[in-house]
Design a protein around this motif. Structure first.
Motif, PDB file in Angstrom:
ATOM      1  N   VAL A 129       0.772  -1.198   0.105  1.00  0.00           N
ATOM      2  CA  VAL A 129      -0.054   0.119  -0.110  1.00  0.00           C
ATOM      3  C   VAL A 129       0.798   1.098  -0.167  1.00  0.00           C
ATOM      4  N   ASN A 130       0.341   2.278  -0.347  1.00  0.00           N
ATOM      5  CA  ASN A 130       1.010   3.635  -0.244  1.00  0.00           C
ATOM      6  C   ASN A 130       2.093   3.824  -1.222  1.00  0.00           C
ATOM      7  N   ARG A 131       2.878   4.749  -1.204  1.00  0.00           N
ATOM      8  CA  ARG A 131       4.280   4.946  -1.603  1.00  0.00           C
ATOM      9  C   ARG A 131       4.106   5.118  -3.142  1.00  0.00           C
ATOM     10  N   THR A 132       3.059   5.582  -3.729  1.00  0.00           N
ATOM     11  CA  THR A 132       2.988   5.887  -5.214  1.00  0.00           C
ATOM     12  C   THR A 132       3.829   6.897  -5.665  1.00  0.00           C
ATOM     13  N   ASN A 133       4.410   7.679  -5.050  1.00  0.00           N
ATOM     14  CA  ASN A 133       5.235   8.834  -5.266  1.00  0.00           C
ATOM     15  C   ASN A 133       6.583   8.321  -5.451  1.00  0.00           C
ATOM     16  N   GLU A 134       6.990   7.528  -4.369  1.00  0.00           N
ATOM     17  CA  GLU A 134       8.415   6.868  -4.444  1.00  0.00           C
ATOM     18  C   GLU A 134       8.613   5.889  -5.243  1.00  0.00           C
ATOM     19  N   LEU A 135       7.638   5.055  -5.692  1.00  0.00           N
ATOM     20  CA  LEU A 135       7.587   4.292  -6.769  1.00  0.00           C
ATOM     21  C   LEU A 135       7.645   4.655  -8.160  1.00  0.00           C
ATOM     22  N   SER A 140      11.410   6.344 -12.526  1.00  0.00           N
ATOM     23  CA  SER A 140      11.795   7.244 -13.523  1.00  0.00           C
ATOM     24  C   SER A 140      13.600   7.147 -13.269  1.00  0.00           C
ATOM     25  N   GLU A 141      14.079   6.902 -12.089  1.00  0.00           N
ATOM     26  CA  GLU A 141      15.301   6.732 -12.039  1.00  0.00           C
ATOM     27  C   GLU A 141      15.863   5.604 -12.808  1.00  0.00           C
ATOM     28  N   PHE A 142      15.126   4.494 -12.786  1.00  0.00           N
ATOM     29  CA  PHE A 142      15.378   3.160 -13.640  1.00  0.00           C
ATOM     30  C   PHE A 142      15.362   3.630 -15.235  1.00  0.00           C
ATOM     31  N   ASP A 143      14.367   4.304 -15.708  1.00  0.00           N
ATOM     32  CA  ASP A 143      14.377   4.791 -16.852  1.00  0.00           C
ATOM     33  C   ASP A 143      15.646   5.661 -17.495  1.00  0.00           C
ATOM     34  N   ARG A 144      16.236   6.263 -16.407  1.00  0.00           N
ATOM     35  CA  ARG A 144      17.290   7.216 -16.750  1.00  0.00           C
ATOM     36  C   ARG A 144      18.501   6.539 -16.964  1.00  0.00           C
ATOM     37  N   ILE A 145      18.520   5.160 -16.454  1.00  0.00           N
ATOM     38  CA  ILE A 145      20.018   4.263 -16.806  1.00  0.00           C
ATOM     39  C   ILE A 145      20.189   4.019 -18.065  1.00  0.00           C
ATOM     40  N   ASP A 149      25.175   1.165 -24.821  1.00  0.00           N
ATOM     41  CA  ASP A 149      26.380   1.764 -24.594  1.00  0.00           C
ATOM     42  C   ASP A 149      26.174   3.288 -23.988  1.00  0.00           C
ATOM     43  N   GLN A 150      24.997   3.434 -24.269  1.00  0.00           N
ATOM     44  CA  GLN A 150      24.903   4.922 -23.645  1.00  0.00           C
ATOM     45  C   GLN A 150      24.502   4.900 -22.100  1.00  0.00           C
ATOM     46  N   GLY A 151      24.592   3.711 -21.579  1.00  0.00           N
ATOM     47  CA  GLY A 151      24.076   3.597 -20.132  1.00  0.00           C
ATOM     48  C   GLY A 151      24.536   4.659 -18.968  1.00  0.00           C
ATOM     49  N   LYS A 152      23.963   4.923 -18.134  1.00  0.00           N
ATOM     50  CA  LYS A 152      24.213   5.947 -17.347  1.00  0.00           C
ATOM     51  C   LYS A 152      23.789   5.412 -15.858  1.00  0.00           C
ATOM     52  N   ARG A 153      24.894   5.339 -14.862  1.00  0.00           N
ATOM     53  CA  ARG A 153      24.508   4.986 -13.537  1.00  0.00           C
ATOM     54  C   ARG A 153      23.849   5.753 -12.748  1.00  0.00           C
ATOM     55  N   ARG A 154      23.019   5.085 -12.046  1.00  0.00           N
ATOM     56  CA  ARG A 154      22.182   6.039 -10.912  1.00  0.00           C
ATOM     57  C   ARG A 154      22.390   5.180  -9.521  1.00  0.00           C
ATOM     58  N   VAL A 155      22.189   6.404  -8.510  1.00  0.00           N
ATOM     59  CA  VAL A 155      22.355   5.530  -7.255  1.00  0.00           C
ATOM     60  C   VAL A 155      21.330   6.340  -6.380  1.00  0.00           C
ATOM     61  N   LEU A 299      23.249   0.731 -14.771  1.00  0.00           N
ATOM     62  CA  LEU A 299      23.270   0.008 -13.377  1.00  0.00           C
ATOM     63  C   LEU A 299      22.297   1.134 -12.372  1.00  0.00           C
ATOM     64  N   LEU A 300      21.553   0.684 -11.730  1.00  0.00           N
ATOM     65  CA  LEU A 300      21.019   1.415 -10.614  1.00  0.00           C
ATOM     66  C   LEU A 300      21.159   0.830  -9.537  1.00  0.00           C
TER      67      LEU A 300
END
Ligand SMILES: Nc1ncnc2c1ncn2[C@@H]1O[C@H](COP(=O)(O)OP(=O)(O)O)[C@@H](O)[C@H]1O
Ligand SMILES: [Mg+2]
Length: 584
Positions: A129-135, A140-145, A149-155, A299-300
């Motif tokens: 339940v809950n956590r809609t914004n966090e998900l 979106s962080e996952f989409d940004r990786i 070869d253009q991969g971009k790491r996110r932490v 990489l996330l």
């Protein structure tokens, strides 16, 4: 015909195939599997399974557990790290693998969802339940990786107090990742295991090396980071170096980073590091290196921790500030649940779609929106018979039997105190078993509890099984085979807070005595294979303050490893012994 990974299930003919080969499966476990596969991604309660499969017959709920154990054996699945059948303690089961039907993907999976995160919103999962914004932020962080070869790491750091829902969020997010995503998870631990360098990294690598494409990842690791692979016991020995002695330093963080980058070239890689407030310095260095490198990588990294559990001088604080400053990471701070979310949580716990008046307000007020605290309060109300099941025909329907406001002064203000209260009401012999279990990190096997409390193994296992059935915070997760062929079940606490409170509950002298007994039992059980358990023995001796015996155990194991020509291991064990000796 339904398909999941290498398995095909033909429900019309009652057959299961692996890679086209039929597998022998008795009718009842087959029926359970069939029902789960027909309902992928959904929580199936024990009652639903029993009602749907055997409406006319009385089947003991415990029997389901046996069927699921059998299915896990056949599928090569693990309760602790499920690829197919996930156990939701005290609730039921969920089939978490992707199920396809004539090439059509119809369900979400543990390691990859059918839908990409960019597609339509995921159906609500019962239980979460809950956590809609966090998900949304995590997606979106996952989409940004990015791609190829253009991969971009996110932490992403996910922070919040114990029980606020960090693990629940990460687990739910990972279950919904697009198919093909590789997820590797490592948990930092408190207690004896915390003394092991790179503990969570080793665990995550262990995950990689048992995942579906394990062979491919092991090949990359063997080529680019062989010492790391050797450390997790996946490769017997690295080639003997001609000049330099192999030492623990052979595990270079750069090697591992490069190997992980290579893995992420073919598929997106999500690394989860849980409870970093307990991480060792080496693990934090590795995380910093992973974040700072510039090579392309899809990489996330998801890292969770409790901000109040780190002192101002803790290296994690500096690491996170530095990473935030250089825009290398994002932070998600988990807020308490609002009242409506607490209400949904309680409905999920009680399996009912409406609540008695005042219950969610009471629980929300006292738990301050902490979900673990909220669940502990509900369990307390049930144990005190204030919340009573008035359901008929097995359907749960809880009602309040005495006014809740009379109870207000009884509910403590802190989660740990609530847990203490739950533990206090247990009988002394039950508490003793649980305290012994808290001496182990992660999971506690029945044989270790038996050793710690100096009782018969079989009897202790029976009593632990009863605990797992009766207590909401203990779960039986699997069985180990001991040398000589005997089997021993092992258990976990539903949350680390339970382990911590139980650990603190014991006097230091009692703890030390029990740690020593566990170490001695390890020596007995693994006679002739001491190297396999030397580190574990040493940890128990160290925790008991018996440094000499800790070093002796490691030295003996090193000699044993050298006899087997396991030079790498021998050097490492001797290094560790020298470290301990220098502290004496
Ligand atoms: N979003 C959620 N939906 C449903 N239950 C949750 C959620 N978050 C937490 N919980 C419940 O609270 C318990 C504690 O959450 P957990 O994620 O383990 O906390 P943390 O990792 O922050 O210590 C979980 O076992 C789960 O039962
Ligand atoms: Mg957690």
């Amino acid at each position: 015909m339904k398909q999941f990974e290498a398995f095909k299930l033909d429900s019309a003919n009652g057959c299961l195939y692996r890679d086209g080969e039929p597998i022998d499966l008795p009718p009842k476990p087959f029926a359970v599997l069939n029902f789960l596969v027909e309902n992928p991604g959904r929580l199936i309660t024990h009652d639903e399974l029993l009602d749907k499969l055997w409406p006319e017959t009385f089947v003991q709920p415990q029997v389901l557990r046996t069927y699921v154990l059998e299915l896990r054996k056949v599928l090569g699945d693990e309760a602790g790290n499920p690829r197919f059948i996930q156990t939701l303690p005290k609730r039921g089961y969920r089939f978490v693998a992707s199920v396809t039907n004539s090439q059509e993907v119809i369900s979400v999976s543990a390691s990859g969802a059918a839908q990409s995160s960019a597609q339509a919103p995921h159906p609500a999962s019962p239980g979460f339940v809950n956590r809609t914004n966090e998900l949304a932020l995590l997606r979106s962080e996952f989409d940004r990786i990015g791609q190829g070869d253009q991969g971009k790491r996110r932490v992403v750091f996910i922070i919040g107090e114990a029980g606020i829902g960090k693990t629940a969020l990460v687990d739910f997010f990972c279950r919904q990742l697009p198919a093909g995503t590789v997820v590797a998870r490592g948990e930092c631990v408190s207690g004896v295991g915390a003394r092991e360098e790179y503990y969570p990294v080793n665990e995550a690598l262990g995950h990689l090396c048992t995942s579906t494409a394990a062979e491919e990842w092991c090949r990359i690791l063997a080529r680019m980071a062989p010492a790391w692979l050797a450390h997790i016991g996946r490769q017997s020995e690295p080639p003997q170096p001609s000049s330099a002695q192999p030492t623990a330093q052979a595990r270079m963080p750069g090697d591992l980073c490069a190997a992980l980058e290579e893995i992420s070239r073919t598929r997106p890689l999500v690394l989860v590091f849980e409870d970093l407030h307990w991480a060792d310095a080496a693990t934090l260095n590795l995380l910093a290196a992973l974040a700072r490198r510039r090579a392309p990588a899809r990489l996330l990294v998801l890292a969770t921790f409790r901000p109040h559990s780190i002192v101002p001088a803790h290296p994690l604080r500096a690491l996170k500030h530095d990473m935030l400053f250089h825009k290398l990471c994002t932070e998600v701070a988990l807020e308490p649940f609002p009242r409506a979310a607490v209400a949904s949580l309680i409905m999920g716990e009680l399996h009912q779609s409406a609540l008695p008046p005042g219950l969610s307000e009471f629980v929300h007020h006292h738990s301050e929106g902490n979900p673990l605290f909220a669940i502990a309060i509900v369990e307390h109300l049930i144990a005190q018979q204030i919340l009573v099941s008035a359901g008929q025909n097995g359907a749960a329907h809880y009602e309040i039997r005495s006014p809740l406001h009379n109870l207000s002064s009884e509910v403590p203000g802190k989660l740990a105190e609530m847990v203490e209260l739950e533990i206090e009401r247990l009988a002394p012999d039950v508490k003793e078993l649980l305290e012994a279990g808290s001496l182990l990190s992660v999971a506690f096997p029945a044989w270790a509890v038996a050793a710690a409390v100096d009782c018969d193994h079989a009897e202790v296992e029976e009593r632990c099984d009863a605990l797992a059935r009766d207590l909401h915070f203990v779960e039986r997760v699997g069985e180990d085979e001991l040398p000589g062929g005997a089997r021993s079940a092992f258990y976990v606490f539903a949350h680390e807070v339970y382990r911590e409170v139980l650990y603190q509950n014991q006097s230091a002298a009692r703890r030390a005595q029990r740690h020593v007994r566990i170490a001695e039992r390890l020596a007995q059980l693994f006679k002739g294979r001491e190297a396999d358990v030397a580190r574990e023995m040493a940890m128990h001796y160290e925790a008991a303050g018996e440094m000499k015996r800790a070093a002796q155990a490691l030295r003996a194991a090193a000699a044993h490893a050298a006899e087997r020509n396991a030079h790498f291991e021998a050097v490492e064990l001797n290094d560790r012994a020298a470290q301990i000796e220098s502290q004496v």
